[in-house]
Design a protein around this motif. Sequence first.
Motif, short mmCIF file in Angstrom:
data_model
loop_
_atom_site.label_atom_id
_atom_site.label_comp_id
_atom_site.label_asym_id
_atom_site.label_seq_id
_atom_site.Cartn_x
_atom_site.Cartn_y
_atom_site.Cartn_z
N MET A 1 0.85 -1.20 0.00
CA MET A 1 0.00 0.00 0.00
C MET A 1 0.88 1.24 0.00
O MET A 1 1.58 1.50 0.97
N LYS A 2 0.88 1.98 -1.12
CA LYS A 2 1.67 3.20 -1.19
C LYS A 2 0.72 4.39 -1.24
O LYS A 2 0.06 4.63 -2.25
N ILE A 3 0.63 5.10 -0.15
CA ILE A 3 -0.30 6.21 -0.07
C ILE A 3 0.46 7.52 0.09
O ILE A 3 1.65 7.53 0.41
N THR A 4 -0.23 8.63 -0.13
CA THR A 4 0.36 9.94 0.05
C THR A 4 0.07 10.45 1.46
O THR A 4 -0.81 9.94 2.16
N PHE A 5 0.81 11.49 1.85
CA PHE A 5 0.54 12.10 3.16
C PHE A 5 -0.86 12.70 3.20
O PHE A 5 -1.51 12.71 4.24
N GLY A 6 -1.33 13.21 2.06
CA GLY A 6 -2.68 13.75 2.02
C GLY A 6 -3.72 12.68 2.31
O GLY A 6 -4.66 12.91 3.08
N GLN A 7 -3.55 11.50 1.70
CA GLN A 7 -4.47 10.39 1.94
C GLN A 7 -4.39 9.94 3.40
O GLN A 7 -5.40 9.60 4.02
N MET A 8 -3.18 9.94 3.93
CA MET A 8 -3.00 9.52 5.31
C MET A 8 -3.69 10.49 6.27
O MET A 8 -4.38 10.07 7.20
N ARG A 9 -3.52 11.80 6.01
CA ARG A 9 -4.16 12.80 6.87
C ARG A 9 -5.68 12.72 6.75
O ARG A 9 -6.40 12.98 7.72
N ALA A 10 -6.16 12.35 5.54
CA ALA A 10 -7.60 12.21 5.35
C ALA A 10 -8.17 11.10 6.22
O ALA A 10 -9.36 11.11 6.55
N GLY B 1 -7.17 10.67 9.19
CA GLY B 1 -7.05 11.13 10.57
C GLY B 1 -5.73 10.78 11.22
O GLY B 1 -5.60 10.88 12.43
N VAL B 2 -4.76 10.37 10.41
CA VAL B 2 -3.46 9.99 10.94
C VAL B 2 -2.48 11.14 10.70
O VAL B 2 -2.27 11.54 9.56
N GLY B 3 -1.89 11.66 11.77
CA GLY B 3 -1.01 12.82 11.64
C GLY B 3 0.46 12.52 11.85
O GLY B 3 1.27 13.43 11.95
N GLY B 4 0.81 11.25 11.89
CA GLY B 4 2.21 10.90 12.12
C GLY B 4 2.59 9.63 11.39
O GLY B 4 1.74 8.90 10.90
N VAL B 5 3.90 9.40 11.29
CA VAL B 5 4.41 8.19 10.66
C VAL B 5 5.37 7.49 11.62
O VAL B 5 5.97 8.11 12.49
N LEU B 6 5.49 6.19 11.43
CA LEU B 6 6.50 5.40 12.12
C LEU B 6 7.53 4.98 11.08
O LEU B 6 7.18 4.46 10.03
N VAL B 7 8.80 5.26 11.37
CA VAL B 7 9.89 4.91 10.47
C VAL B 7 10.64 3.72 11.05
O VAL B 7 11.22 3.83 12.14
N TYR B 8 10.62 2.61 10.34
CA TYR B 8 11.23 1.38 10.83
C TYR B 8 12.50 1.07 10.04
O TYR B 8 12.51 1.15 8.81
N VAL C 1 3.27 14.10 -1.46
CA VAL C 1 4.39 13.19 -1.24
C VAL C 1 3.90 11.83 -0.78
O VAL C 1 3.05 11.74 0.11
N ARG C 2 4.40 10.77 -1.43
CA ARG C 2 4.07 9.42 -0.97
C ARG C 2 4.98 9.02 0.18
O ARG C 2 6.13 9.45 0.25
N LEU C 3 4.47 8.19 1.07
CA LEU C 3 5.29 7.71 2.18
C LEU C 3 6.55 7.01 1.66
O LEU C 3 7.63 7.14 2.22
N SER C 4 6.38 6.28 0.55
CA SER C 4 7.52 5.54 0.00
C SER C 4 8.58 6.48 -0.57
O SER C 4 9.75 6.09 -0.67
N ASP C 5 8.18 7.72 -0.91
CA ASP C 5 9.13 8.68 -1.49
C ASP C 5 10.21 9.09 -0.49
O ASP C 5 11.32 9.43 -0.87
N ILE C 6 9.86 9.10 0.79
CA ILE C 6 10.80 9.60 1.79
C ILE C 6 11.63 8.48 2.42
O ILE C 6 12.57 8.75 3.15
N GLU C 7 11.30 7.24 2.11
CA GLU C 7 12.01 6.12 2.74
C GLU C 7 13.52 6.16 2.51
O GLU C 7 14.28 5.91 3.44
N PRO C 8 13.98 6.48 1.29
CA PRO C 8 15.44 6.48 1.08
C PRO C 8 16.17 7.61 1.81
O PRO C 8 17.40 7.60 1.87
#
Length: 79
Positions: free
Chosen positions: A1-10, A12-19, A37-44
């Motif tokens: 599942m590759k979502i954007t921050f906009g979709q994530m905020r929609a 109701g989630v305002g944070g991410v966990l980086v593993y 920005v997609r969550l996967s975009d910032i992983e590198p």
Amino acid sequence: MKITFGQMRAMGVGGVLVYCHCGHHVALDADCWVDEVRLSDIEPQFVCQGCGSRGADVRPDFDRGNPKLAIIGAKDATH
Ligand SMILES: [Zn+2]
């Protein structure tokens, strides 16, 4: 599942966990990333503070988002 921050905020989630694969993880506010920005975009961009390796797994922080939704729901229930 590759979502954007906009979709994530929609959701109701305002944070991410980086593993990292080593088990190190950190919780971050998503405020500094724009909706497109997609969550996967910032992983590198992440370098692990535990083992020093680059690249991480970024996931929506549902555990932190849910209590916010619960608080909103509680307010609505009092009307
Ligand atoms: Zn690591």
